[in-house]
Design an enzyme around this catalytic site. Structure first.
Site, PDB file in Angstrom:
ATOM      1  N   ASN A   1       4.483   5.823   4.668  1.00 43.66           N
ATOM      2  CA  ASN A   1       3.299   6.452   4.067  1.00 43.66           C
ATOM      3  C   ASN A   1       3.647   7.910   3.756  1.00 43.66           C
ATOM      4  O   ASN A   1       3.818   8.720   4.662  1.00 43.66           O
ATOM      5  CB  ASN A   1       2.130   6.362   5.065  1.00 43.66           C
ATOM      6  CG  ASN A   1       0.851   6.982   4.520  1.00 43.66           C
ATOM      7  OD1 ASN A   1       0.851   7.652   3.485  1.00 43.66           O
ATOM      8  ND2 ASN A   1      -0.241   6.776   5.228  1.00 43.66           N
TER       9      ASN A   1
ATOM     10  N   HIS B   1      -2.172   3.030  -2.789  1.00 42.96           N
ATOM     11  CA  HIS B   1      -1.602   3.931  -1.784  1.00 42.96           C
ATOM     12  C   HIS B   1      -0.797   3.090  -0.800  1.00 42.96           C
ATOM     13  O   HIS B   1      -1.230   2.015  -0.387  1.00 42.96           O
ATOM     14  CB  HIS B   1      -2.730   4.678  -1.070  1.00 42.96           C
ATOM     15  CG  HIS B   1      -2.267   5.479   0.103  1.00 42.96           C
ATOM     16  ND1 HIS B   1      -1.171   6.318   0.038  1.00 42.96           N
ATOM     17  CD2 HIS B   1      -2.731   5.572   1.376  1.00 42.96           C
ATOM     18  CE1 HIS B   1      -0.989   6.890   1.215  1.00 42.96           C
ATOM     19  NE2 HIS B   1      -1.920   6.458   2.042  1.00 42.96           N
TER      20      HIS B   1
ATOM     21  N   CYS C   1      -4.293  11.561   1.832  1.00 40.91           N
ATOM     22  CA  CYS C   1      -3.612  10.469   1.114  1.00 40.91           C
ATOM     23  C   CYS C   1      -4.243  10.179  -0.243  1.00 40.91           C
ATOM     24  O   CYS C   1      -3.600   9.590  -1.108  1.00 40.91           O
ATOM     25  CB  CYS C   1      -3.589   9.204   1.964  1.00 40.91           C
ATOM     26  SG  CYS C   1      -2.640   9.422   3.468  1.00 40.91           S
TER      27      CYS C   1
HETATM   28  N1  ACO Z   1       5.433   0.290  18.519  1.00 40.03           N
HETATM   29  C1  ACO Z   1       5.025  -0.614  19.409  1.00 40.03           C
HETATM   30  N2  ACO Z   1       3.737  -0.728  19.796  1.00 40.03           N
HETATM   31  C2  ACO Z   1       2.856   0.119  19.252  1.00 40.03           C
HETATM   32  C3  ACO Z   1       3.218   1.082  18.302  1.00 40.03           C
HETATM   33  C4  ACO Z   1       4.576   1.154  17.937  1.00 40.03           C
HETATM   34  N3  ACO Z   1       5.042   2.032  17.043  1.00 40.03           N
HETATM   35  N4  ACO Z   1       2.119   1.761  17.937  1.00 40.03           N
HETATM   36  C5  ACO Z   1       1.095   1.247  18.616  1.00 40.03           C
HETATM   37  N5  ACO Z   1       1.532   0.254  19.424  1.00 40.03           N
HETATM   38  C6  ACO Z   1       0.767  -0.588  20.338  1.00 40.03           C
HETATM   39  C7  ACO Z   1      -0.545   0.033  20.733  1.00 40.03           C
HETATM   40  O1  ACO Z   1      -0.358   0.957  21.774  1.00 40.03           O
HETATM   41  C8  ACO Z   1      -1.341  -1.168  21.131  1.00 40.03           C
HETATM   42  O2  ACO Z   1      -0.992  -1.520  22.424  1.00 40.03           O
HETATM   43  P1  ACO Z   1      -2.122  -2.006  23.489  1.00 40.03           P
HETATM   44  O3  ACO Z   1      -2.697  -3.253  22.859  1.00 40.03           O
HETATM   45  O4  ACO Z   1      -1.329  -2.219  24.724  1.00 40.03           O
HETATM   46  O5  ACO Z   1      -3.106  -0.879  23.526  1.00 40.03           O
HETATM   47  C9  ACO Z   1      -0.852  -2.271  20.211  1.00 40.03           C
HETATM   48  O6  ACO Z   1       0.406  -1.787  19.686  1.00 40.03           O
HETATM   49  C10 ACO Z   1      -1.782  -2.565  19.050  1.00 40.03           C
HETATM   50  O7  ACO Z   1      -2.244  -1.314  18.478  1.00 40.03           O
HETATM   51  P2  ACO Z   1      -3.216  -1.260  17.258  1.00 40.03           P
HETATM   52  O8  ACO Z   1      -3.465   0.159  16.921  1.00 40.03           O
HETATM   53  O9  ACO Z   1      -4.387  -2.150  17.472  1.00 40.03           O
HETATM   54  O10 ACO Z   1      -2.288  -1.952  16.143  1.00 40.03           O
HETATM   55  P3  ACO Z   1      -2.656  -2.331  14.697  1.00 40.03           P
HETATM   56  O11 ACO Z   1      -2.321  -3.734  14.453  1.00 40.03           O
HETATM   57  O12 ACO Z   1      -4.025  -1.852  14.313  1.00 40.03           O
HETATM   58  O13 ACO Z   1      -1.590  -1.465  13.874  1.00 40.03           O
HETATM   59  C11 ACO Z   1      -1.532   0.603  12.618  1.00 40.03           C
HETATM   60  C12 ACO Z   1      -1.585  -0.047  13.993  1.00 40.03           C
HETATM   61  C13 ACO Z   1      -0.226   0.192  11.965  1.00 40.03           C
HETATM   62  C14 ACO Z   1      -1.573   2.111  12.783  1.00 40.03           C
HETATM   63  C15 ACO Z   1      -2.706   0.122  11.765  1.00 40.03           C
HETATM   64  O14 ACO Z   1      -3.893   0.226  12.496  1.00 40.03           O
HETATM   65  C16 ACO Z   1      -2.859   0.885  10.480  1.00 40.03           C
HETATM   66  O15 ACO Z   1      -2.051   0.783   9.576  1.00 40.03           O
HETATM   67  N6  ACO Z   1      -3.962   1.626  10.338  1.00 40.03           N
HETATM   68  C17 ACO Z   1      -4.286   2.316   9.093  1.00 40.03           C
HETATM   69  C18 ACO Z   1      -3.479   3.524   8.891  1.00 40.03           C
HETATM   70  C19 ACO Z   1      -3.728   3.991   7.479  1.00 40.03           C
HETATM   71  O16 ACO Z   1      -3.926   3.208   6.565  1.00 40.03           O
HETATM   72  N7  ACO Z   1      -3.777   5.225   7.234  1.00 40.03           N
HETATM   73  C20 ACO Z   1      -4.067   5.563   5.837  1.00 40.03           C
HETATM   74  C21 ACO Z   1      -4.420   6.841   5.686  1.00 40.03           C
HETATM   75  S1  ACO Z   1      -3.183   7.898   6.296  1.00 40.03           S
HETATM   76  C22 ACO Z   1      -3.630   9.476   5.776  1.00 40.03           C
HETATM   77  O17 ACO Z   1      -4.633   9.682   5.128  1.00 40.03           O
HETATM   78  C23 ACO Z   1      -2.802  10.624   6.238  1.00 40.03           C
END
Ligand code: ACO
EC number: 2.3.1.180
Length: 323
Positions: A280, A250, A113
């Site tokens: 993304n 980003h 990214c």
């Molecule tokens: N729909 C519904 N529920 C979901 C989904 C979905 N699509 N995805 C995950 N969940 C659930 C999980 O299973 C979890 O359930 P549990 O509590 O029963 O285990 C719950 O939602 C919370 O999951 P978290 O991972 O803690 O959710 P979070 O609020 O952290 O959001 C996310 C997840 C959106 C992925 C976030 O962590 C994020 O944006 N992380 C950074 C990603 C990023 O910035 N990447 C950048 C670089 S990408 C690259 O370089 C290629």
């Protein structure tokens, strides 16, 4: 001194738009969860005939048109991508050929990214080092091809697309009033590899592999890393958040964008957000966001613009430039 100034910009998106609701029934998720946690409402997904090379070519042609130039005027193509058409040759060389360009040189840059931020910094060094006068800097991705469409925690986050800039050598005074790239700060640290990676490759599995991410772990590190490199460009130039016209981060997650802007004291109305439209798009996200804000008249000649990105590796970086 020689500065690398922006001469033109263009972008390209796949024809098909996939809305959040289109995931309901494929994996256990909802429009509400995706929008609340990420800010994403839709993303573009490439058809079989749309590839990183074809999207990159279309964005490059649009940037050349916008600059009033032709491929004959370009001496280097730097393509930021993690989803090349082939393991080799570089997709940049394929784009060079598609443009009918048989002079100069082209190569791919792989920083996930952060790819576009790495690529524009590299292109700036080629220009200031005298090895190139006009460079096409492209970010193009088809992340849909490396997603596990059964994994709801990743498949809803990414999209496909491409953006391109033409940058060229121009004489500057050597002050921050100059147009062009004013400062850059790049970082990487491989200790974080397992938090965001693709589980295949030519030298390991012999397969392409699929994207794997511990989203919560990435999130935990993102804001601190992003703000560190931005502050490094501030101390190098004496520029502060108040001086900025536009912050073009980003586009991974609206919550990361908001938290970074808040920590840096960047006013909300200066932040360009396109994650709602594109998801993304990895190395394409910054030039896609730039092209939206240029097309709608927000970013204008002379504006001070801050770019940043963070991604797999981890890699991260920031670039300050005057449009
Ligand atoms: N729909 C519904 N529920 C979901 C989904 C979905 N699509 N995805 C995950 N969940 C659930 C999980 O299973 C979890 O359930 P549990 O509590 O029963 O285990 C719950 O939602 C919370 O999951 P978290 O991972 O803690 O959710 P979070 O609020 O952290 O959001 C996310 C997840 C959106 C992925 C976030 O962590 C994020 O944006 N992380 C950074 C990603 C990023 O910035 N990447 C950048 C670089 S990408 C690259 O370089 C290629």
């Amino acid at each position: 001194m020689i500065r690398s100034i922006v001469r033109g910009i263009g972008s390209a998106l796949p024809r098909r738009i996939m809305k959040n609701a289109d995931f309901e029934g494929m994996v256990e998720t909802s429009d509400e969860w995706i929008a609340q946690r990420t800010g994403i409402r839709q993303r573009h997904i490439a058809a079989d005939d749309e590839t990183t090379a074809s999207l990159g070519e279309a964005a490059a042609r649009a940037a050349l048109d916008n600059a009033g130039l032709t491929p004959a005027d370009i001496d280097l193509i730097v393509l930021a991508t993690s989803t090349p058409n082939n393991t080799f040759p570089a997709t940049a060389v394929e784009i060079q050929n598609r443009l009918g360009m048989h002079h100069g040189f082209a190569f791919d840059m792989q920083a996930v990214c952060s790819g576009f931020v790495y690529a524009i910094t590299t292109a700036d060094l080629y220009i200031r080092g005298g090895l190139a006068k006009r460079v096409l800097v492209i970010g193009a991705e088809t992340f849909s091809r490396i997603l596990d469409w059964n994994d709801r925690s990743t498949c809803v986050l990414f999209g496909d697309g491409a953006g391109a800039l033409v940058i060229e050598a121009a004489e500057g005074e050597g002050t921050i009033a100059d147009r062009g790239i004013l400062a850059a700060s790049l970082r990487s640290d491989g200790v974080h590899k397992d938090k965001l990676y693709v589980d295949g490759g030519p030298s390991t599995t012999g397969t392409v592999g699929m994207l794997r991410m511990e989203g919560r772990e990435v999130f935990k590190h993102a804001v601190g890393m992003i703000t560190d490199v931005i502050e490094a460009t501030y101390s190098e130039t004496g520029i502060t958040s108040d001086d900025l016209d536009w912050f073009v981060p980003h586009q991974a997650n609206k919550r990361i964008i908001d938290a970074s802007a808040k920590k840096l004291g960047i006013a909300e109305e200066k932040v360009v957000v396109t994650v709602n439209l594109h998801g993304n798009t990895s190395a394409a996200s910054v030039p896609l966001a730039l092209s939206v804000a240029v097309a709608d008249g927000r970013i204008k000649k002379g504006d001070l613009v801050l770019l940043e990105a963070m991604g797999g590796g981890f890699t991260w970086g920031a670039v300050l430039l005057r449009w």
